[in-house]
Design a protein around this motif. Structure first.
Motif, PDB file in Angstrom:
ATOM      1  N   HIS A   1       0.803  -1.213   0.000  1.00 26.64           N
ATOM      2  CA  HIS A   1       0.000   0.000   0.000  1.00 26.64           C
ATOM      3  C   HIS A   1       0.841   1.270   0.000  1.00 26.64           C
ATOM      4  O   HIS A   1       0.366   2.318  -0.414  1.00 26.64           O
ATOM      5  N   GLY A   2       2.063   1.187   0.480  1.00 24.32           N
ATOM      6  CA  GLY A   2       2.944   2.348   0.458  1.00 24.32           C
ATOM      7  C   GLY A   2       3.270   2.755  -0.974  1.00 24.32           C
ATOM      8  O   GLY A   2       3.272   3.930  -1.315  1.00 24.32           O
ATOM      9  N   ARG A   3       3.540   1.763  -1.830  1.00 24.28           N
ATOM     10  CA  ARG A   3       3.801   2.057  -3.235  1.00 24.28           C
ATOM     11  C   ARG A   3       2.562   2.629  -3.903  1.00 24.28           C
ATOM     12  O   ARG A   3       2.648   3.566  -4.697  1.00 24.28           O
ATOM     13  N   LEU A   4       1.398   2.097  -3.560  1.00 24.19           N
ATOM     14  CA  LEU A   4       0.152   2.589  -4.133  1.00 24.19           C
ATOM     15  C   LEU A   4      -0.092   4.034  -3.709  1.00 24.19           C
ATOM     16  O   LEU A   4      -0.439   4.891  -4.538  1.00 24.19           O
ATOM     17  N   ALA A   5       0.108   4.331  -2.433  1.00 21.82           N
ATOM     18  CA  ALA A   5      -0.097   5.693  -1.947  1.00 21.82           C
ATOM     19  C   ALA A   5       0.875   6.653  -2.613  1.00 21.82           C
ATOM     20  O   ALA A   5       0.495   7.767  -2.999  1.00 21.82           O
ATOM     21  N   LEU A   6       2.116   6.254  -2.781  1.00 26.35           N
ATOM     22  CA  LEU A   6       3.099   7.104  -3.439  1.00 26.35           C
ATOM     23  C   LEU A   6       2.722   7.351  -4.896  1.00 26.35           C
ATOM     24  O   LEU A   6       2.829   8.480  -5.396  1.00 26.35           O
ATOM     25  N   THR A   7       2.236   6.328  -5.578  1.00 27.14           N
ATOM     26  CA  THR A   7       1.808   6.473  -6.963  1.00 27.14           C
ATOM     27  C   THR A   7       0.631   7.432  -7.073  1.00 27.14           C
ATOM     28  O   THR A   7       0.608   8.310  -7.940  1.00 27.14           O
ATOM     29  N   VAL A   8      -0.352   7.298  -6.181  1.00 25.77           N
ATOM     30  CA  VAL A   8      -1.524   8.169  -6.206  1.00 25.77           C
ATOM     31  C   VAL A   8      -1.115   9.618  -5.931  1.00 25.77           C
ATOM     32  O   VAL A   8      -1.573  10.546  -6.607  1.00 25.77           O
ATOM     33  N   LEU A   9      -0.241   9.838  -4.958  1.00 26.09           N
ATOM     34  CA  LEU A   9       0.213  11.197  -4.658  1.00 26.09           C
ATOM     35  C   LEU A   9       0.960  11.819  -5.841  1.00 26.09           C
ATOM     36  O   LEU A   9       0.777  13.006  -6.146  1.00 26.09           O
ATOM     37  N   CYS A  10       1.797  11.038  -6.499  1.00 30.92           N
ATOM     38  CA  CYS A  10       2.520  11.559  -7.666  1.00 30.92           C
ATOM     39  C   CYS A  10       1.557  11.920  -8.791  1.00 30.92           C
ATOM     40  O   CYS A  10       1.699  12.968  -9.432  1.00 30.92           O
ATOM     41  N   CYS A  11       0.564  11.065  -9.041  1.00 32.30           N
ATOM     42  CA  CYS A  11      -0.412  11.343 -10.096  1.00 32.30           C
ATOM     43  C   CYS A  11      -1.209  12.605  -9.765  1.00 32.30           C
ATOM     44  O   CYS A  11      -1.455  13.435 -10.647  1.00 32.30           O
ATOM     45  N   CYS A  12      -1.624  12.766  -8.522  1.00 35.56           N
ATOM     46  CA  CYS A  12      -2.357  13.971  -8.112  1.00 35.56           C
ATOM     47  C   CYS A  12      -1.490  15.207  -8.302  1.00 35.56           C
ATOM     48  O   CYS A  12      -1.974  16.248  -8.764  1.00 35.56           O
ATOM     49  N   GLY A  13      -0.230  15.130  -7.981  1.00 37.66           N
ATOM     50  CA  GLY A  13       0.677  16.254  -8.170  1.00 37.66           C
ATOM     51  C   GLY A  13       0.825  16.619  -9.630  1.00 37.66           C
ATOM     52  O   GLY A  13       0.830  17.807  -9.990  1.00 37.66           O
ATOM     53  N   ILE A  14       0.923  15.617 -10.496  1.00 38.35           N
ATOM     54  CA  ILE A  14       1.045  15.877 -11.934  1.00 38.35           C
ATOM     55  C   ILE A  14      -0.232  16.538 -12.460  1.00 38.35           C
ATOM     56  O   ILE A  14      -0.174  17.512 -13.214  1.00 38.35           O
ATOM     57  N   VAL A  15      -1.397  16.023 -12.069  1.00 36.06           N
ATOM     58  CA  VAL A  15      -2.675  16.588 -12.519  1.00 36.06           C
ATOM     59  C   VAL A  15      -2.818  18.030 -12.027  1.00 36.06           C
ATOM     60  O   VAL A  15      -3.200  18.923 -12.793  1.00 36.06           O
ATOM     61  N   LEU A  16      -2.517  18.270 -10.749  1.00 37.37           N
ATOM     62  CA  LEU A  16      -2.637  19.632 -10.222  1.00 37.37           C
ATOM     63  C   LEU A  16      -1.664  20.588 -10.908  1.00 37.37           C
ATOM     64  O   LEU A  16      -2.010  21.745 -11.176  1.00 37.37           O
ATOM     65  N   SER A  17      -0.476  20.145 -11.220  1.00 35.73           N
ATOM     66  CA  SER A  17       0.484  20.986 -11.930  1.00 35.73           C
ATOM     67  C   SER A  17      -0.009  21.311 -13.332  1.00 35.73           C
ATOM     68  O   SER A  17       0.115  22.455 -13.798  1.00 35.73           O
ATOM     69  N   ALA A  18      -0.581  20.324 -14.024  1.00 36.88           N
ATOM     70  CA  ALA A  18      -1.109  20.553 -15.366  1.00 36.88           C
ATOM     71  C   ALA A  18      -2.269  21.541 -15.330  1.00 36.88           C
ATOM     72  O   ALA A  18      -2.358  22.450 -16.164  1.00 36.88           O
ATOM     73  N   VAL A  19      -3.170  21.386 -14.372  1.00 31.72           N
ATOM     74  CA  VAL A  19      -4.307  22.303 -14.245  1.00 31.72           C
ATOM     75  C   VAL A  19      -3.802  23.711 -13.964  1.00 31.72           C
ATOM     76  O   VAL A  19      -4.266  24.684 -14.577  1.00 31.72           O
ATOM     77  N   ALA A  20      -2.866  23.875 -13.075  1.00 30.16           N
ATOM     78  CA  ALA A  20      -2.326  25.204 -12.760  1.00 30.16           C
ATOM     79  C   ALA A  20      -1.662  25.824 -13.979  1.00 30.16           C
ATOM     80  O   ALA A  20      -1.805  27.025 -14.232  1.00 30.16           O
ATOM     81  N   TYR A  21      -0.953  25.027 -14.761  1.00 27.69           N
ATOM     82  CA  TYR A  21      -0.296  25.544 -15.955  1.00 27.69           C
ATOM     83  C   TYR A  21      -1.325  26.033 -16.967  1.00 27.69           C
ATOM     84  O   TYR A  21      -1.209  27.132 -17.517  1.00 27.69           O
ATOM     85  N   PHE A  22      -2.359  25.215 -17.246  1.00 27.52           N
ATOM     86  CA  PHE A  22      -3.336  25.599 -18.256  1.00 27.52           C
ATOM     87  C   PHE A  22      -4.200  26.772 -17.802  1.00 27.52           C
ATOM     88  O   PHE A  22      -4.604  27.601 -18.615  1.00 27.52           O
ATOM     89  N   VAL A  23      -4.488  26.869 -16.525  1.00 30.19           N
ATOM     90  CA  VAL A  23      -5.258  28.010 -16.028  1.00 30.19           C
ATOM     91  C   VAL A  23      -4.433  29.287 -16.169  1.00 30.19           C
ATOM     92  O   VAL A  23      -4.945  30.329 -16.587  1.00 30.19           O
ATOM     93  N   SER A  24      -3.162  29.227 -15.855  1.00 30.02           N
ATOM     94  CA  SER A  24      -2.332  30.425 -15.973  1.00 30.02           C
ATOM     95  C   SER A  24      -2.074  30.785 -17.441  1.00 30.02           C
ATOM     96  O   SER A  24      -1.926  31.949 -17.777  1.00 30.02           O
TER      97      SER A  24
END
Length: 121
Positions: free
Chosen positions: A77-100
């Motif tokens: 589950h540690g690997r799964l949690a790390l994967t989910v956190l990384c994916c959320c970070g990538i999505v949030l970064s993409a959204v912030a980039y396109f909004v700006s």
């Protein structure tokens, strides 16, 4: 060979088997086995009867199924949690980039967001 517990006196004609023995560095390095330290032997004797206790009061055993189970759970589950956190970070970064990138130009000074009705005097 007499021991320290043997209280019979030695006869003068008995020869000592260790008379010619020299305990030098080569003799010590040539040993095929090594005795554990006094502390490790004492702890091993203590822990035969009861498991070691850490300062927090928890007992520990390397064969403890609970700790092994927790370790396996963290591995999976540690690997799964790390994967989910990384994916959320990538999505949030993409959204912030396109909004700006799609930011609208600043409104002109003294303009109103809606047209004012004509003045009827």
């Amino acid at each position: 060979m007499p021991t320290s517990d043997d209280h019979t006196p030695r006869r003068p004609d008995d020869s000592d088997p260790f008379d010619g023995l020299v305990l030098d560095e080569d003799f010590v390095k040539g040993a095929t086995s090594q005795e554990g330290s006094a502390r490790s032997r004492r702890l091993a004797a203590e822990w035969q009867d009861r498991a070691p206790v850490d300062p927090g009061g928890r007992t520990w055993s390397p064969a403890d199924p609970v700790s092994a189970k927790a370790s396996r759970w963290l591995d999976r589950h540690g690997r799964l949690a790390l994967t989910v956190l990384c994916c959320c970070g990538i999505v949030l970064s993409a959204v912030a980039y396109f909004v700006s990138a799609r930011r609208l130009p600043a409104p002109a000074p003294h303009s109103h967001p809606f047209p004012l009705p004509p003045n009827r005097d």
